[in-house]
Design a protein around this motif. Structure first.
Motif, PDB file in Angstrom:
ATOM      1  N   PRO A  96       7.468   4.936  -3.828  1.00  0.00           N
ATOM      2  CA  PRO A  96       6.198   4.282  -3.092  1.00  0.00           C
ATOM      3  C   PRO A  96       5.275   3.644  -3.958  1.00  0.00           C
ATOM      4  O   PRO A  96       4.450   2.544  -3.559  1.00  0.00           O
TER       5      PRO A  96
ATOM      6  N   ARG B 229      -0.508  -2.906  -1.541  1.00  0.00           N
ATOM      7  CA  ARG B 229      -1.535  -2.573  -0.395  1.00  0.00           C
ATOM      8  C   ARG B 229      -3.001  -2.518  -0.939  1.00  0.00           C
ATOM      9  O   ARG B 229      -3.828  -3.053  -0.721  1.00  0.00           O
TER      10      ARG B 229
ATOM     11  N   ARG C 296       6.707   2.787   7.228  1.00  0.00           N
ATOM     12  CA  ARG C 296       7.097   3.901   6.353  1.00  0.00           C
ATOM     13  C   ARG C 296       6.216   5.119   6.997  1.00  0.00           C
ATOM     14  O   ARG C 296       6.666   6.394   6.881  1.00  0.00           O
TER      15      ARG C 296
ATOM     16  N   ALA D  64      11.026  -0.368   3.837  1.00  0.00           N
ATOM     17  CA  ALA D  64       9.980   0.866   4.128  1.00  0.00           C
ATOM     18  C   ALA D  64      10.696   2.373   3.883  1.00  0.00           C
ATOM     19  O   ALA D  64      10.333   3.255   3.240  1.00  0.00           O
TER      20      ALA D  64
ATOM     21  N   ASP E  42       4.082  -0.788   5.453  1.00  0.00           N
ATOM     22  CA  ASP E  42       3.493   0.731   5.095  1.00  0.00           C
ATOM     23  C   ASP E  42       3.418   1.294   6.540  1.00  0.00           C
ATOM     24  O   ASP E  42       3.575   2.346   6.982  1.00  0.00           O
TER      25      ASP E  42
ATOM     26  N   LEU F 227       4.812  -0.463  -3.310  1.00  0.00           N
ATOM     27  CA  LEU F 227       4.070  -0.459  -1.883  1.00  0.00           C
ATOM     28  C   LEU F 227       2.562  -0.298  -2.122  1.00  0.00           C
ATOM     29  O   LEU F 227       1.515  -0.902  -1.623  1.00  0.00           O
ATOM     30  N   ASP F 228       2.253   0.692  -2.759  1.00  0.00           N
ATOM     31  CA  ASP F 228       0.959   1.017  -3.030  1.00  0.00           C
ATOM     32  C   ASP F 228       0.042   0.096  -3.908  1.00  0.00           C
ATOM     33  O   ASP F 228      -0.981  -0.240  -3.423  1.00  0.00           O
TER      34      ASP F 228
END
Length: 359
Positions: free
Chosen positions: A94, A101, A117, A87, A114, A97-98
């Motif tokens: 980012p 997701r 974070r 995180a 997430d 992770l985006d």
């Protein structure tokens, strides 16, 4: 299991600390330590290192594989540590992770990273309490994604403290957390921080909670070191009635015993040993602190050294050198620069910094 919930509610239990003071013989014996230029700060273990390398390249797959493995193996302590580090990386980088997701919007591991974070991002805001309420749905989603996992509940406990939640709500979260993992270290640290923030200066009550949790924990559990956290809180707080020196030594001794059971010169036990060395130096136990520096090897951790300096690695090296010099000169019990560098006597007030990933 000892009812640690009662301590959260009433703070009435009495400590039953077992153990004796641990010392390292031959105070003038030479100790081989890594050279200053060999010491590294906040080094990940190999598994986390691969995940971070993948994330740096924009690929979330190594992180996804790592966290999935921790769930399958119920390796909750490692999972908690990995989630915090991933995180923190995602705050600066980012994109990976985006992507994760977007590909798997209901993935338990992506949801948890997430959520961590999101909490980290707003923690230092003056409007923290209000902003944290907006984060609640993410934490709820992470908790529902895998009902066995205690780590979302650790995050919920941190969230409740930051949002200034009342005791009744916090105790409900605590019950849910320990039902999943009765001895999970992260949840116990979160509870200890809540107690410290809710009952500022009530260090004896915090010690009662930490001692009971440690006594109830299995021999190799990190929760054995919870009294060390209470000792650190007292030594760096500077308020409230005095805590007996014997209780501080007992907390350090329990952590010394745990440290002796963990592998030496490895990244993840170094987090405990850095904190233990800090506390031992504050207590004037430089020979014992030197042994922790030896066991730590080339691995420094930002916490707790960053609470006293903007350069935690520099502070680690400075204090390590002062401890080595003091032990070599036979000044184990004399006042030296090592203790002065960490603000000397127990209970003296220092400016505080939050722990990395732990607020």
């Amino acid at each position: 299991m000892v009812d640690t919930m009662a301590l959260l509610h009433a703070f009435t239990r009495t400590s039953r600390v077992r153990g004796k003071r641990t010392g390292t013989p031959s105070p003038l014996a030479p100790v081989a330590l890594p050279a200053d230029d060999e010491v590294l700060l906040d080094v990940p273990d190999d598994a986390l290192g691969r995940a971070l390398l993948g994330a740096a390249a924009g690929d979330p797959a190594p992180a996804a594989d790592l966290l999935l493995a921790t769930r399958r193996q119920a390796a909750w302590e490692h999972r908690d540590r990995y989630v915090r580090r991933l995180a923190a990386f995602a705050r600066a980088r980012p994109e990976w992770l985006d992507v994760w997701r977007a590909r798997a919007p209901r993935d338990a591991d992506a949801l948890l990273v997430d959520a961590q974070r999101a909490v980290d991002r707003v923690w230092d805001s003056p409007a923290r309490a209000e902003l944290l309420r907006e984060v609640s749905p993410l934490i709820t989603a992470a908790a529902r994604a895998d009902h066995r996992d205690p780590v979302p509940w650790r995050l919920a406990l941190d969230h409740a403290r930051g949002a200034r939640a009342g005791h009744t709500y916090f105790e409900e979260l605590w019950e849910a957390a320990v039902r999943r993992a009765p001895h999970h270290h992260g949840c116990h640290v979160a509870a200890l921080r809540y107690l410290a923030s809710s009952w500022h200066g009530s260090h004896r009550e915090c010690f009662d909670f930490a001692d009971t949790a440690a006594q109830d924990a299995p021999e190799g559990s990190l929760t054995q070191a919870l009294p060390l956290r209470a000792a650190f809180g007292y030594l760096t707080d500077g308020c409230g009635p005095a805590v007996e020196r014997g209780r501080l030594d007992a907390a350090a001794d329990r952590a010394v015993a745990l440290s002796a059971r963990l592998p030496s010169a490895q990244p993840w036990p170094a987090e405990l040993r850095n904190l233990l060395a800090y506390v031992l130096v504050r207590l004037g136990r430089r020979q014992d602190a030197l042994e922790q520096f030896r066991l730590t090897g080339p691995y420094a951790a930002s916490f707790p050294w960053d609470r006293d300096a903007d350069d935690p690695l520099g502070r680690f090296l400075e204090v390590r050198q002062e401890v080595l010099r003091a032990v070599a000169s036979g000044a184990e019990t004399a006042g030296t620069d090592a203790s002065a560098a960490l603000s000397g006597s127990p209970g003296s007030e220092r400016r505080g910094r939050p722990e990395p990933g732990g607020h």
